[in-house]
Design an enzyme around this catalytic site. Sequence first.
Site, mmCIF file in Angstrom:
data_model
loop_
_atom_site.group_PDB
_atom_site.id
_atom_site.type_symbol
_atom_site.label_atom_id
_atom_site.label_comp_id
_atom_site.label_asym_id
_atom_site.label_seq_id
_atom_site.Cartn_x
_atom_site.Cartn_y
_atom_site.Cartn_z
ATOM 1 N NE ARG A 76 -3.058 -3.149 -1.716
ATOM 2 C CZ ARG A 76 -2.684 -3.997 -0.751
ATOM 3 N NH1 ARG A 76 -1.406 -4.273 -0.582
ATOM 4 N NH2 ARG A 76 -3.572 -4.570 0.028
ATOM 5 C CE1 TYR A 86 -6.205 -5.846 -6.380
ATOM 6 C CE2 TYR A 86 -6.784 -6.906 -4.324
ATOM 7 C CZ TYR A 86 -6.366 -5.786 -5.018
ATOM 8 O OH TYR A 86 -6.118 -4.619 -4.355
ATOM 9 C CE LYS A 135 -6.440 -0.436 4.797
ATOM 10 N NZ LYS A 135 -7.727 -0.626 4.097
ATOM 11 N NE ARG A 191 -3.646 -2.105 2.780
ATOM 12 C CZ ARG A 191 -3.430 -3.217 3.471
ATOM 13 N NH1 ARG A 191 -2.251 -3.395 4.073
ATOM 14 N NH2 ARG A 191 -4.350 -4.159 3.572
ATOM 15 C CG HIS A 197 -6.578 -8.195 1.361
ATOM 16 N ND1 HIS A 197 -6.757 -8.603 0.048
ATOM 17 C CD2 HIS A 197 -6.292 -6.866 1.308
ATOM 18 C CE1 HIS A 197 -6.583 -7.559 -0.755
ATOM 19 N NE2 HIS A 197 -6.293 -6.504 -0.020
ATOM 20 C CG HIS A 254 -5.469 0.748 -5.085
ATOM 21 N ND1 HIS A 254 -5.331 -0.160 -4.055
ATOM 22 C CD2 HIS A 254 -6.548 0.336 -5.804
ATOM 23 C CE1 HIS A 254 -6.291 -1.070 -4.142
ATOM 24 N NE2 HIS A 254 -7.041 -0.792 -5.188
#
Length: 307
Positions: free
Chosen positions: A240, A272, A172, A148, A263, A237
């Site tokens: 990515r 994706y 995150k 990210r 994730h 992004h």
Amino acid sequence: MSDGSLIDRFLEMMAAERGASRNTLAAYRRDLVQAAELINGSLGAASADDLRKLMAEYQSLAASSAARKLSALRQFYAFLLDEGDRDNNPALDIARPATQRPLPRILTHGDVEQLFSRAGEEAAGEAPPVNAVRLLLLLELLYGSGLRASELVSLPRRAVAGGREFLIIRGKGDKERLVPLSERARETLDRWLPLLTGASPWLFPSGKGHLSRVRLFQMLRELAARVGIDPAAISPHVLRHAFATHLLEGGADLRALQLMLGHADIATTEIYTHVDSRRLVELVNRRHPLARMPLGSADVDLTTSSA
């Protein structure tokens, strides 16, 4: 207890127990404070009817924005229910606005090759511009490791681990993960580290801190313009996304991709998997065991039964 105090307690829980990031906490605070201002009476004591009227105020917003605000309310009232400040969660009676998650823009293999070719040329030679080597490394890590933008610009120098085979990423929710470092990226990193001066702890220092996401965005768009690609089609992004899409096209496992992307839910990774149907048909025809079995093989006789 005032709405402000309830919101503060909720955000303290989100930070301490769920590891919510600073940006996430700020977004929750904005949504809940706005709701408290719009609702007729106390947000903490609101009924389902109060919330329906509140959601009607959000009709002019995009469905995704309204859904995010409802999600904040649901979690807020779930917290109050757990704490004994309410005996129900009125937000559960509110229908979630229908949303369709858009697919990120796609870069072709040709687009990626153009970006790397130009960045490589600009960083070539025995004494290339420092900024050119930096841009090449940023590109390698965005497309080669799927970071990210926020993770990339805030990388500390100590993030390089395992004999430079991995990066330690704090993503995150303040969760750490290991991301493989490609040979290309390692070679560029070896060129970049000797160029770093000063005692900054960041891998990409800038001023008194590290490179900003805004500046990263600008650098990528400037590179795109130099190779004749629409700058509006490029962002951290998008690169990515290209990393994930092209890995899947190459046969990568979805679970492994989930771990590399950081994730929490594999459902997020599944966005994706938008490969074209022709490739899926080709994959079944080449990889399924039946593809290697002669049609009408005597080894499989479905017309007889041993019963």
